[in-house]
Design a protein around this motif. Structure first.
Motif, PDB file in Angstrom:
ATOM      1  N   GLU A 187       0.725  -1.074   0.176  1.00  0.00           N
ATOM      2  CA  GLU A 187      -0.242   0.054  -0.223  1.00  0.00           C
ATOM      3  C   GLU A 187       0.876   1.372  -0.222  1.00  0.00           C
ATOM      4  O   GLU A 187       0.771   1.905  -0.586  1.00  0.00           O
ATOM      5  CB  GLU A 187      -1.237  -0.288   1.032  1.00  0.00           C
ATOM      6  CG  GLU A 187      -2.361   0.811   0.899  1.00  0.00           C
ATOM      7  CD  GLU A 187      -2.784   1.392   2.387  1.00  0.00           C
ATOM      8  OE1 GLU A 187      -3.595   0.654   2.239  1.00  0.00           O
ATOM      9  OE2 GLU A 187      -2.189   1.580   3.572  1.00  0.00           O
ATOM     10  N   ILE A 188       2.349   1.430   0.524  1.00  0.00           N
ATOM     11  CA  ILE A 188       2.612   2.709   0.991  1.00  0.00           C
ATOM     12  C   ILE A 188       3.674   2.435  -0.113  1.00  0.00           C
ATOM     13  O   ILE A 188       3.319   3.943  -0.909  1.00  0.00           O
ATOM     14  CB  ILE A 188       3.718   2.333   2.242  1.00  0.00           C
ATOM     15  CG1 ILE A 188       3.620   2.505   3.500  1.00  0.00           C
ATOM     16  CG2 ILE A 188       5.416   3.203   1.381  1.00  0.00           C
ATOM     17  CD1 ILE A 188       4.921   2.061   4.285  1.00  0.00           C
ATOM     18  N   MET A 189       3.883   1.742  -1.233  1.00  0.00           N
ATOM     19  CA  MET A 189       4.446   1.407  -2.754  1.00  0.00           C
ATOM     20  C   MET A 189       2.980   2.105  -3.133  1.00  0.00           C
ATOM     21  O   MET A 189       3.375   3.046  -4.639  1.00  0.00           O
ATOM     22  CB  MET A 189       4.453  -0.155  -3.402  1.00  0.00           C
ATOM     23  CG  MET A 189       6.357  -0.363  -1.884  1.00  0.00           C
ATOM     24  SD  MET A 189       7.577   0.511  -1.965  1.00  0.00           S
ATOM     25  CE  MET A 189       8.265   0.141  -3.947  1.00  0.00           C
ATOM     26  N   CYS A 190       2.054   1.260  -3.239  1.00  0.00           N
ATOM     27  CA  CYS A 190       1.382   1.860  -4.116  1.00  0.00           C
ATOM     28  C   CYS A 190       1.410   3.783  -4.426  1.00  0.00           C
ATOM     29  O   CYS A 190       0.719   4.252  -5.328  1.00  0.00           O
ATOM     30  CB  CYS A 190      -0.196   1.429  -4.253  1.00  0.00           C
ATOM     31  SG  CYS A 190      -0.778  -0.272  -4.537  1.00  0.00           S
ATOM     32  N   VAL A 191       0.893   4.025  -2.755  1.00  0.00           N
ATOM     33  CA  VAL A 191       0.586   5.558  -2.900  1.00  0.00           C
ATOM     34  C   VAL A 191       2.147   6.016  -3.015  1.00  0.00           C
ATOM     35  O   VAL A 191       1.676   7.323  -4.107  1.00  0.00           O
ATOM     36  CB  VAL A 191       0.300   6.053  -1.169  1.00  0.00           C
ATOM     37  CG1 VAL A 191       0.354   7.111  -1.301  1.00  0.00           C
ATOM     38  CG2 VAL A 191      -0.887   5.396  -0.709  1.00  0.00           C
ATOM     39  N   LEU A 192       2.911   5.914  -3.489  1.00  0.00           N
ATOM     40  CA  LEU A 192       4.122   6.988  -3.983  1.00  0.00           C
ATOM     41  C   LEU A 192       3.639   7.014  -5.522  1.00  0.00           C
ATOM     42  O   LEU A 192       5.077   7.653  -5.650  1.00  0.00           O
ATOM     43  CB  LEU A 192       5.372   5.515  -3.056  1.00  0.00           C
ATOM     44  CG  LEU A 192       5.891   5.639  -1.377  1.00  0.00           C
ATOM     45  CD1 LEU A 192       7.212   4.852  -1.453  1.00  0.00           C
ATOM     46  CD2 LEU A 192       5.883   7.422  -1.286  1.00  0.00           C
ATOM     47  N   ALA A 193       4.137   5.661  -5.652  1.00  0.00           N
ATOM     48  CA  ALA A 193       4.153   4.872  -7.575  1.00  0.00           C
ATOM     49  C   ALA A 193       3.114   5.785  -7.801  1.00  0.00           C
ATOM     50  O   ALA A 193       3.437   6.427  -9.418  1.00  0.00           O
ATOM     51  CB  ALA A 193       3.921   3.847  -7.701  1.00  0.00           C
ATOM     52  N   ALA A 194       1.068   6.226  -7.393  1.00  0.00           N
ATOM     53  CA  ALA A 194       0.685   7.608  -7.421  1.00  0.00           C
ATOM     54  C   ALA A 194       1.179   8.806  -7.461  1.00  0.00           C
ATOM     55  O   ALA A 194      -0.615   9.238  -8.167  1.00  0.00           O
ATOM     56  CB  ALA A 194      -0.823   6.775  -7.610  1.00  0.00           C
ATOM     57  N   GLY A 195       1.872   9.182  -6.839  1.00  0.00           N
ATOM     58  CA  GLY A 195       1.845  10.385  -6.095  1.00  0.00           C
ATOM     59  C   GLY A 195       2.990  11.230  -6.708  1.00  0.00           C
ATOM     60  O   GLY A 195       2.932  10.882  -8.167  1.00  0.00           O
ATOM     61  N   THR A 196       3.388  11.860  -6.344  1.00  0.00           N
ATOM     62  CA  THR A 196       4.767  13.644  -6.950  1.00  0.00           C
ATOM     63  C   THR A 196       5.380  12.326  -7.390  1.00  0.00           C
ATOM     64  O   THR A 196       6.458  11.611  -7.182  1.00  0.00           O
ATOM     65  CB  THR A 196       5.466  14.192  -6.126  1.00  0.00           C
ATOM     66  OG1 THR A 196       5.874  13.154  -5.182  1.00  0.00           O
ATOM     67  CG2 THR A 196       3.675  14.903  -5.241  1.00  0.00           C
ATOM     68  N   PRO A 197       5.958  13.722  -8.563  1.00  0.00           N
ATOM     69  CA  PRO A 197       7.559  13.065  -9.032  1.00  0.00           C
ATOM     70  C   PRO A 197       8.645  12.341  -8.052  1.00  0.00           C
ATOM     71  O   PRO A 197       9.192  11.438  -8.601  1.00  0.00           O
ATOM     72  CB  PRO A 197       8.411  14.118 -10.213  1.00  0.00           C
ATOM     73  CG  PRO A 197       7.171  14.453 -10.479  1.00  0.00           C
ATOM     74  CD  PRO A 197       6.295  14.383  -9.609  1.00  0.00           C
ATOM     75  N   GLU A 198       8.528  12.975  -7.094  1.00  0.00           N
ATOM     76  CA  GLU A 198       9.287  12.838  -6.239  1.00  0.00           C
ATOM     77  C   GLU A 198       9.183  11.506  -5.138  1.00  0.00           C
ATOM     78  O   GLU A 198      10.274  10.299  -4.877  1.00  0.00           O
ATOM     79  CB  GLU A 198       9.895  13.849  -5.392  1.00  0.00           C
ATOM     80  CG  GLU A 198      10.624  15.017  -5.760  1.00  0.00           C
ATOM     81  CD  GLU A 198      10.550  16.163  -4.197  1.00  0.00           C
ATOM     82  OE1 GLU A 198       9.064  16.623  -4.140  1.00  0.00           O
ATOM     83  OE2 GLU A 198      10.832  16.881  -3.863  1.00  0.00           O
TER      84      GLU A 198
END
Lengths: 240, 332, 94
Positions: free
Chosen positions: B186-197
């Motif tokens: 879930e953490i990875m999902c949120v990051l992968a869908a997040g800002t470019p950073e």
């Protein structure tokens, strides 16, 4: 509205106390004297983080400016934090951590019993849930005070030093301005009972350090916030 | 997790040969194990079985305990209150799992203190994965997703391992671990869908953790001499390469689903095998990390030793106090 | 003196009406600490409503070598089981 402002600050104080102490206790994770103790400290920290989330969400709701618990926890600076000085004190050794927990949880339990019957229903609901958790924290810490106080010479002197470090932050808990002064007698009696079981003397009264409730903290809080708020500061506006 | 079945330097099979055992007892033991019966603490067992189990269970326990450190590194910096509580609860679980496993190993006659001593002296090993550093928040996602994912592959079959206390510990662990992998993904999902950073952070974490995760399954089967005996004894239920292949096949689509790229140019779906072909693992790095040359091996070791030594006076005080109390009670 | 904390066996009652069941063990210096450790280790997910802790050394176990002597004699006492008895078809509630 002044009434709401009082309630806002009340919820903020309760939330900040729980948040800062929960943060401190979580520093122990993976480093406690024994695996069983590691799990126990993490459980207490988790209880406190839960309380913090509830109280800070309530504070945000009362304030009605769109701030939730995360906004309050991660995007305020020292001057806006309303926790007492006691909870921000460093963990030190295990005795110092226990001293802080012992003084705080015994106070927080008495306070939360009152809050559990407060007329404001949102506040009392959080209080009613929290009071059971805190009763356990107080018992856990009190038992450790007895073990360390009445253990070895070394543990005894460490326990005395731990209490000595924390004692000057006690008066602030009972500041008449926050309405908690009436809890003092019962708190004193509880503390005295445990210290007597531990064959320890009540620390001498001394001039109390105050200021946490007005945002005037010890130097420790700034460092605690630096670490805790790092992600939200480094990546403003991102969701996690 | 994290049974990679590593051998320590001093371990020799000398003296642990099954040939030295009473053939009748040994035959009865082998028959019970083959019949899927459980061996319990007071039952007769070959010394080699006992030693192998103590080594494997304690290695597993050490991995849980040392594994608290890389993730614990981010508890105080978790980005919001929900993530902080989840991470703390998860790392606490790892402590619990270490505790169950030490207890299981103790039923074989080795005390927790002896096992901890062996960890601190470097005699006992733990999973190599924890000798890599957690640099960013995304590493917490990657560990949950990949490391716990690999762990689950190893652990699920061990719920039916032949030694009763170990099997029971694994049942409890598997039940509790079910949220660990999901929270990481879930953490990875949120990051992968997040800002470019955030995306960069996620990809970088996958890049760094992918190969060490594959190494968690241990050396290739042809370099893993004890496998046959361990499989027969149901201490190990599938071979390293089988588990590794299953991990790759399960994980690659999960990475693709959130737009992350697995850092392996040789990775390719093999229609004939119905599985992914993947690149060669850098075994030289693996053995170096096993030897204690992982980037943060020294840090991990120091942190564990410091916690244990700093806590010595606490453990002593509680023991002395209990003794005083018992004497007082007796005197009354 | 030995400062290693002794081992305690932990038994958890999942809910009232059920008996306590062995869950695992903890190390603790005293009984109170053992109860609290058992609570923190074995009931984090609402697994219990009551705990027993027993010093591991207080448990007396049967010896596996005696297993056949102790338990096999029960095997041929089939008359202890209701299915041993023949009852005419159609007779109910017995």
């Amino acid at each position: 509205m002044p009434g709401d402002d009082t309630l806002f600050h009340h919820a903020l104080r309760l939330g900040d106390d729980a948040l800062v102490l929960g943060q401190r206790l979580s520093e122990w994770c993976g480093h406690a004297p024994m695996l069983e103790v590691d799990l126990a400290l993490a459980n207490i920290a988790l209880d406190l983080l839960g309380q913090a989330t509830h109280f800070l969400n309530l504070a945000g709701e009362i304030e009605d400016e769109g701030r939730d618990a995360d906004a309050l926890a991660f995007r305020r600076d020292v001057l806006d934090f309303r926790n007492c000085l006691l909870v921000e004190q460093p963990n030190g050794d295990f005795a110092q951590t226990i001293a802080r927990q012992f003084l705080f949880s015994n106070w927080q339990e008495l306070l939360m019993r009152e809050i559990a019957t407060a007329p404001e229903p949102r506040l009392s609901a959080i209080g009613a849930k929290a009071v059971k958790e805190i009763a356990y924290h107080a018992k856990f810490a009190s038992e450790w005070v007895v073990r360390l106080g009445d253990g070895t010479e070394e543990s005894r002197s460490r326990m005395i030093a731990g209490l000595d470090w924390m004692w000057r932050f006690v008066d602030e808990l009972f500041d008449p301005k926050d309405g908690a002064a009436s809890l003092r007698a019962e708190w004193d009696a509880r503390i005295a009972r445990t210290l007597s079981d531990a064959a320890l003397e009540m620390p001498k009264p001394r001039r109390g350090a105050m200021g946490g409730r007005a945002g005037h903290h010890s130097e420790h809080l700034g460092h605690l916030l630096t670490e805790m708020q790092f992600m939200q500061r480094a990546y403003p506006g991102a969701t996690w | 997790m994290y049974t990679t079945e590593l051998k320590d330097k001093n371990q020799k099979s000398a003296g642990l040969s099954l040939a030295d055992e009473d053939p009748e007892k040994l035959a009865a033991f082998e028959a019970r194990v083959a019949a899927d019966d459980f061996i319990e603490p007071k039952d007769w067992m070959p010394e080699a079985y006992r030693k192998t189990l103590v080594r494997q269970i304690s290695q597993h326990a050490h991995s849980e305990i040392v594994g608290m450190l890389p993730e614990g590194n981010w508890i105080t910096r978790a980005p919001n209150l929900r993530r902080k509580a989840i991470l703390l609860a998860k790392v606490q679980d790892e402590g619990g799992h270490g505790l169950y496993l030490y207890a299981a190993a103790e039923t074989l006659g080795t005390s927790r203190e002896e096992m901890i001593e062996a960890l601190h002296s470097g005699k006992a090993k733990y999973s190599t994965i924890f000798n890599y550093p957690t640099l960013t928040w995304a590493d917490i996602g990657a560990i949950g997703w990949l490391v716990d994912g690999a762990a689950i592959m190893n652990q699920v079959p061990l719920q039916r391992t032949s030694y009763g206390p170990y099997a029971r510990a694994m049942v409890r662990i598997c039940k509790e671990e079910s949220f660990h992998q999901r929270q990481g993904y879930e953490i990875m999902c949120v990051l992968a869908a997040g800002t470019p950073e955030q995306k960069r952070m996620a990809q970088d974490a996958l890049d760094r953790w992918w190969w060490p995760s594959l190494m968690m399954f241990g050396p290739p089967d042809d370099k893993s001499p004890n496998t046959a005996q361990s499989v027969r004894w149901r201490i190990k239920r599938e071979t390293n390469d089988e588990l590794r292949q299953r991990f790759v096949d399960t994980t690659v689509p999960q990475a693709e689903a959130i737009g992350l790229r697995v850092p392996d140019a040789a990775l390719k779906w093999n229609e004939a095998r119905g599985a992914y072909d993947f690149g060669e693992i850098d075994w030289e790095e693996f053995y170096a990390v096993v030897r204690g040359e992982g980037p943060v091996a020294k840090d991990r070791n120091h942190a564990r030793i410091r916690a244990w030594e700093d806590g010595a006076w606490v453990r002593e005080a509680a023991a002395v106090h209990a003794n005083k109390r018992a004497m007082r009670m007796a005197a009354e | 003196m030995n400062s290693n904390w002794p081992l305690w066996e932990v038994f958890v009652r999942a809910k009232n009406g059920l008996s306590h069941k062995h869950a695992g063990s903890v190390h603790a210096a005293d009984a109170r600490m053992a109860i609290e450790a058992a609570r923190d280790v074995y009931t984090r997910r609402m697994e219990g409503v009551s705990l027993w802790v027993v010093p591991s050394t207080a448990i007396v176990a049967s010896d596996p070598k005696e297993t056949t002597d102790l338990f096999e004699p029960a095997a041929d006492k089939v008359y202890r089981h209701p299915t041993f008895y023949t009852i005419p078809d159609g007779v109910k509630n017995i």
